[in-house]
Design a protein around this motif. Structure first.
Motif, mmCIF file in Angstrom:
data_model
loop_
_atom_site.group_PDB
_atom_site.id
_atom_site.type_symbol
_atom_site.label_atom_id
_atom_site.label_comp_id
_atom_site.label_asym_id
_atom_site.label_seq_id
_atom_site.Cartn_x
_atom_site.Cartn_y
_atom_site.Cartn_z
ATOM 1 N N UNK A 9 0.868 -1.184 0.000
ATOM 2 C CA UNK A 9 0.000 0.000 0.000
ATOM 3 C C UNK A 9 0.895 1.221 0.000
ATOM 4 N N UNK A 10 0.307 2.381 -0.245
ATOM 5 C CA UNK A 10 1.034 3.639 -0.197
ATOM 6 C C UNK A 10 0.427 4.486 0.911
ATOM 7 N N UNK A 11 1.291 4.962 1.808
ATOM 8 C CA UNK A 11 0.828 5.633 3.020
ATOM 9 C C UNK A 11 1.417 7.038 3.087
ATOM 10 N N UNK A 12 0.547 8.042 3.201
ATOM 11 C CA UNK A 12 0.999 9.415 3.430
ATOM 12 C C UNK A 12 1.423 9.545 4.879
ATOM 13 N N UNK A 13 2.671 9.930 5.098
ATOM 14 C CA UNK A 13 3.202 9.992 6.462
ATOM 15 C C UNK A 13 3.538 11.420 6.890
ATOM 16 N N UNK A 14 3.107 12.389 6.103
ATOM 17 C CA UNK A 14 3.401 13.790 6.402
ATOM 18 C C UNK A 14 4.064 14.443 5.221
ATOM 19 N N UNK A 15 5.392 14.481 5.255
ATOM 20 C CA UNK A 15 6.131 15.148 4.188
ATOM 21 C C UNK A 15 6.197 14.321 2.918
ATOM 22 N N UNK A 16 6.086 13.007 3.032
ATOM 23 C CA UNK A 16 6.235 12.118 1.882
ATOM 24 C C UNK A 16 5.195 11.008 1.932
ATOM 25 N N UNK A 17 5.112 10.283 0.828
ATOM 26 C CA UNK A 17 4.303 9.071 0.753
ATOM 27 C C UNK A 17 5.245 7.880 0.645
ATOM 28 N N UNK A 18 5.046 6.890 1.525
ATOM 29 C CA UNK A 18 5.900 5.709 1.551
ATOM 30 C C UNK A 18 5.191 4.508 0.957
ATOM 31 N N UNK A 19 5.955 3.713 0.218
ATOM 32 C CA UNK A 19 5.504 2.390 -0.203
ATOM 33 C C UNK A 19 5.729 1.439 0.968
ATOM 34 N N UNK A 20 4.676 0.708 1.351
ATOM 35 C CA UNK A 20 4.720 -0.124 2.559
ATOM 36 C C UNK A 20 4.202 -1.517 2.242
ATOM 37 N N UNK A 21 4.935 -2.528 2.688
ATOM 38 C CA UNK A 21 4.535 -3.927 2.530
ATOM 39 C C UNK A 21 4.243 -4.493 3.918
ATOM 40 N N UNK A 79 14.904 13.337 9.974
ATOM 41 C CA UNK A 79 13.733 13.494 9.102
ATOM 42 C C UNK A 79 13.168 12.136 8.710
ATOM 43 N N UNK A 80 14.046 11.204 8.399
ATOM 44 C CA UNK A 80 13.587 9.880 7.996
ATOM 45 C C UNK A 80 12.937 9.145 9.164
ATOM 46 N N UNK A 81 13.418 9.384 10.384
ATOM 47 C CA UNK A 81 12.765 8.811 11.560
ATOM 48 C C UNK A 81 11.369 9.393 11.746
ATOM 49 N N UNK A 82 11.205 10.673 11.425
ATOM 50 C CA UNK A 82 9.864 11.266 11.505
ATOM 51 C C UNK A 82 8.908 10.596 10.526
ATOM 52 N N UNK A 83 9.425 10.143 9.380
ATOM 53 C CA UNK A 83 8.580 9.391 8.453
ATOM 54 C C UNK A 83 8.013 8.142 9.130
ATOM 55 N N UNK A 84 8.833 7.463 9.911
ATOM 56 C CA UNK A 84 8.383 6.228 10.557
ATOM 57 C C UNK A 84 7.376 6.542 11.660
ATOM 58 N N UNK A 85 7.571 7.627 12.367
ATOM 59 C CA UNK A 85 6.565 8.062 13.340
ATOM 60 C C UNK A 85 5.252 8.357 12.614
#
Length: 295
Positions: A9-21, A79-85
């Motif tokens: 799926x694709x998840x909006x995490x704030x600043x970016x959208x991540x591809x997530x499995x 910043x990348x850790x904030x994506x995971x949050x």
């Protein structure tokens, strides 16, 4: 290219959208990959982990099919850790176990330091902290980890050089960091996805910016954390290959003792840098034991 049994799926995490499995059920376990890879690096152990956990495998920003913003600051591990949050918030997860390899491990320990309440138990594979790694450099380590200075050179020098044969550069890098100096530990599907990143100027620029951040912003933030006396509160497991990069620093487990309040470690015989692909059974046994202790 999903891992067998996983859905994307694709998840909006704030600043970016991540591809997530994602696959499995139970306590959430987030797996974070490194360079020059993506979610596929977990393919040998993720299905087994999904028998015990709710396994969540994002592509970090800049990698795989996740967004790749411009600029060095965008790839600071803070910043990348904030994506995971943001990912945890989007999935309604108050806490999760986190296991990271290579660049993903740098995001993982920054996540544990900056957002300690969100990390249950932590696993780190094949790194020592960024500042400590820079401080450990001698001639041998500089030759082995030349990519730290090469990729961090100002744009567009490394991007142009990699563009001459991006997939070839990826193959050479992957093989040279394994214990047997061979690509045979990687599946063809994984290699195809890694080579595609090497052929994509957007992804190559992102990977270079990842290392530029490591040479500047991340190193400075590590120094600030040390000066402030910050330590990782989550119980932490450290795994390193006998032929990997941390082993060349002398006492990698000792380095982590200065950072973690509750630390255990296992050296993986017969492994270079890519432990999950090279010795998957040993990695799986160690991480299952570590994360199962939370139960």
């Amino acid at each position: 290219m999903a891992i067998e049994g996983f859905t994307q799926s694709f998840v909006d995490v704030g600043a970016v959208r991540l591809s997530v499995h994602r696959a499995g059920a139970g306590a959430p376990l987030i797996l974070l990959h490194g360079f020059p890879q993506n979610h596929r690096c977990w393919e040998k152990i993720a299905p087994s982990l999904a028998e015990h956990f709710d396994v969540i495998v994002p592509d970090l920003r800049g990698y795989g099919e996740s967004d790749a913003p411009e600029g060095v600051a965008a790839y600071a591990k803070r910043e990348m850790a904030r994506d995971i949050v943001g990912l945890m918030d989007a999935l309604a997860l108050a806490k999760a176990h986190v296991l990271g390899h290579d660049r993903g491990a740098r995001v993982s320990y920054r996540l544990a330091l900056d957002h300690s309440a969100r990390v249950d138990r932590l696993g780190i594979i094949e790194i020592v902290p960024t500042g400590d790694f820079w401080a450990a450099w001698d001639a041998e380590l500089a030759m082995a980890a030349y990519h730290w200075t090469f990729l961090a050179q100002p744009a567009p020098l490394p991007e142009r050089m990699i563009a001459a044969d991006g997939p070839g550069y990826i193959d050479w890098t992957l093989a040279s960091w394994t214990h047997r100096r061979s690509l045979d530990v990687f599946s063809e599907a994984a290699l195809e996805s890694y080579r595609a990143q090497g052929a994509d100027p957007l992804r190559v620029a992102a990977m270079c910016n990842d290392y530029r951040a490591g040479a500047t912003i991340d190193r400075q933030i590590d120094a600030e954390s040390r000066s402030a006396g910050l330590k990782i509160a989550a119980p932490m497991l450290f795994l390193w290959g006998a032929g990997g990069f941390p082993a060349k620093t002398g006492d990698p487990l000792g380095v982590w003792r200065d950072w973690a309040e509750d630390l255990s470690g296992v050296e993986l015989e017969g492994s270079g840098h890519f432990a999950m692909e090279e010795v998957p059974d040993a990695v799986l046994a160690a991480v299952l034991g570590h994360f199962a202790e939370a139960d």
